[in-house]
Design a protein around this motif. Sequence first.
Motif, PDB file in Angstrom:
ATOM      1  N   ALA A 243      13.763  85.489  61.145  1.00 30.90           N
ATOM      2  CA  ALA A 243      12.454  86.008  61.561  1.00 30.90           C
ATOM      3  C   ALA A 243      12.379  87.485  61.205  1.00 30.90           C
ATOM      4  N   GLU A 244      11.182  87.959  60.886  1.00 31.88           N
ATOM      5  CA  GLU A 244      11.027  89.340  60.434  1.00 31.88           C
ATOM      6  C   GLU A 244       9.755  89.960  60.998  1.00 31.88           C
ATOM      7  N   GLN A 245       9.877  91.207  61.359  1.00 28.39           N
ATOM      8  CA  GLN A 245       8.734  92.072  61.640  1.00 28.39           C
ATOM      9  C   GLN A 245       9.146  93.416  61.067  1.00 28.39           C
ATOM     10  N   ALA A 246       8.839  93.638  59.784  1.00 28.23           N
ATOM     11  CA  ALA A 246       9.340  94.799  59.044  1.00 28.23           C
ATOM     12  C   ALA A 246       9.150  96.094  59.845  1.00 28.23           C
ATOM     13  N   PRO A 247      10.192  96.948  59.870  1.00 28.40           N
ATOM     14  CA  PRO A 247      11.443  96.897  59.096  1.00 28.40           C
ATOM     15  C   PRO A 247      12.586  96.161  59.797  1.00 28.40           C
ATOM     16  N   ARG A 248      12.261  95.307  60.764  1.00 34.21           N
ATOM     17  CA  ARG A 248      13.302  94.601  61.521  1.00 34.21           C
ATOM     18  C   ARG A 248      13.358  93.133  61.118  1.00 34.21           C
ATOM     19  N   ASP A 249      14.564  92.553  61.218  1.00 28.48           N
ATOM     20  CA  ASP A 249      14.685  91.112  61.033  1.00 28.48           C
ATOM     21  C   ASP A 249      15.863  90.594  61.840  1.00 28.48           C
ATOM     22  N   VAL A 250      15.890  89.275  61.996  1.00 20.78           N
ATOM     23  CA  VAL A 250      16.926  88.623  62.785  1.00 20.78           C
ATOM     24  C   VAL A 250      17.364  87.345  62.068  1.00 20.78           C
ATOM     25  N   ASN A 251      18.675  87.109  62.035  1.00 21.28           N
ATOM     26  CA  ASN A 251      19.235  85.867  61.520  1.00 21.28           C
ATOM     27  C   ASN A 251      19.919  85.131  62.656  1.00 21.28           C
TER      28      ASN A 251
ATOM     29  N   ARG B  83      17.509  81.972  55.038  1.00 15.95           N
ATOM     30  CA  ARG B  83      17.380  82.222  53.613  1.00 15.95           C
ATOM     31  C   ARG B  83      18.495  81.587  52.780  1.00 15.95           C
ATOM     32  N   THR B  84      19.628  81.294  53.415  1.00 17.83           N
ATOM     33  CA  THR B  84      20.707  80.606  52.714  1.00 17.83           C
ATOM     34  C   THR B  84      20.417  79.116  52.716  1.00 17.83           C
ATOM     35  N   ILE B  85      20.323  78.517  51.527  1.00 14.50           N
ATOM     36  CA  ILE B  85      19.860  77.135  51.406  1.00 14.50           C
ATOM     37  C   ILE B  85      20.668  76.178  52.275  1.00 14.50           C
ATOM     38  N   GLY B  86      21.974  76.316  52.300  1.00 11.15           N
ATOM     39  CA  GLY B  86      22.803  75.402  53.071  1.00 11.15           C
ATOM     40  C   GLY B  86      22.565  75.458  54.569  1.00 11.15           C
ATOM     41  N   TRP B  87      21.896  76.514  55.028  1.00  9.72           N
ATOM     42  CA  TRP B  87      21.623  76.682  56.457  1.00  9.72           C
ATOM     43  C   TRP B  87      20.138  76.516  56.780  1.00  9.72           C
ATOM     44  N   HIS B  88      19.379  75.894  55.885  1.00  9.71           N
ATOM     45  CA  HIS B  88      17.950  75.743  56.120  1.00  9.71           C
ATOM     46  C   HIS B  88      17.648  75.018  57.419  1.00  9.71           C
TER      47      HIS B  88
ATOM     48  N   GLY C 131      15.253  68.375  52.621  1.00 12.81           N
ATOM     49  CA  GLY C 131      16.234  68.910  51.691  1.00 12.81           C
ATOM     50  C   GLY C 131      17.514  68.115  51.599  1.00 12.81           C
ATOM     51  N   GLY C 132      17.624  66.988  52.302  1.00 15.22           N
ATOM     52  CA  GLY C 132      18.848  66.227  52.289  1.00 15.22           C
ATOM     53  C   GLY C 132      20.009  66.933  52.967  1.00 15.22           C
ATOM     54  N   LEU C 133      19.720  68.013  53.704  1.00 18.67           N
ATOM     55  CA  LEU C 133      20.779  68.790  54.348  1.00 18.67           C
ATOM     56  C   LEU C 133      21.077  68.239  55.737  1.00 18.67           C
ATOM     57  N   PRO C 134      22.327  68.390  56.186  1.00 15.82           N
ATOM     58  CA  PRO C 134      22.658  67.918  57.542  1.00 15.82           C
ATOM     59  C   PRO C 134      21.874  68.688  58.585  1.00 15.82           C
ATOM     60  N   GLY C 135      21.404  67.983  59.586  1.00  8.57           N
ATOM     61  CA  GLY C 135      20.630  68.618  60.633  1.00  8.57           C
ATOM     62  C   GLY C 135      21.467  68.953  61.854  1.00  8.57           C
TER      63      GLY C 135
END
Length: 246
Positions: A62-70, A51-56, A11-15
């Motif tokens: 991660a998700e295990q419905a109905p839970r998720d983690v960022n 999910r935010t493109i700049g933070w790819h 994505g050309g994004l900084p790593g």
Amino acid sequence: MTDSRPSASVGGLPGPDSQHYPDVAPFGSLYAALRDAANTAGYQLRVDPHRTIGWHRTGAWAEQAPRDVNVVMGSRSRIFTIQFSLRQTILAAGSTDDLHAVVGSLHLWLGGASLRELGANWPFVRFGELSEARERGDAAEIAALKWRQMQSSTARHLADLHAFIDAAIEEPRLRALFPTTSHSTLWFSRTTDWPYTRDLPLVTPLGEARYQVRERDGHLHEPTDAAQSVALILAALNTPSEASPN
């Protein structure tokens, strides 16, 4: 074990910064490093790019419905900031510099652990009374607790709302709604979980215990005191609305 390292040019994004994150940088992204750490620990854990493109590359989800983690990496020092959510509402958060603690806490939360279990196993995780009420799922308890927290809060953005809150909390029909604020404007939801309903008026403080009520159709009522503002909201509760709950 398969190699989960993405190309360095994704994505050309900084790593990840190799100085602060020598254990992440070789993988090219946080999500790939977390996948590898989860596999090494024997966890069945799927981790995806944030999910935010700049933070790819410097965030993960991660998700295990109905839970998720960022998870997001710090840019100036080594730190992983994590948010733990249930039904799209953040219940707990914390920061650690330990990549394995990140993986372990993700695994525990997505596996169905309670907030107290999560905090006992990973002490960097923080949560409050409102989060525990949300975990129990009692809507009346959640709304009542949120009103009490707002009433006792010394937060600057709530200072001019205190007279209205004091009046509103005495009215059972308002007390049953879930209150929240945006830019010092208070609004109400008929539900305590996201997505909140948006079919009721908004209340904006004008200073000196004066308020302006705005209907959802944009109509502005004349500025008035807390008691009359409460009366306007109560009148709206008696008016059928065709507004979308979103």
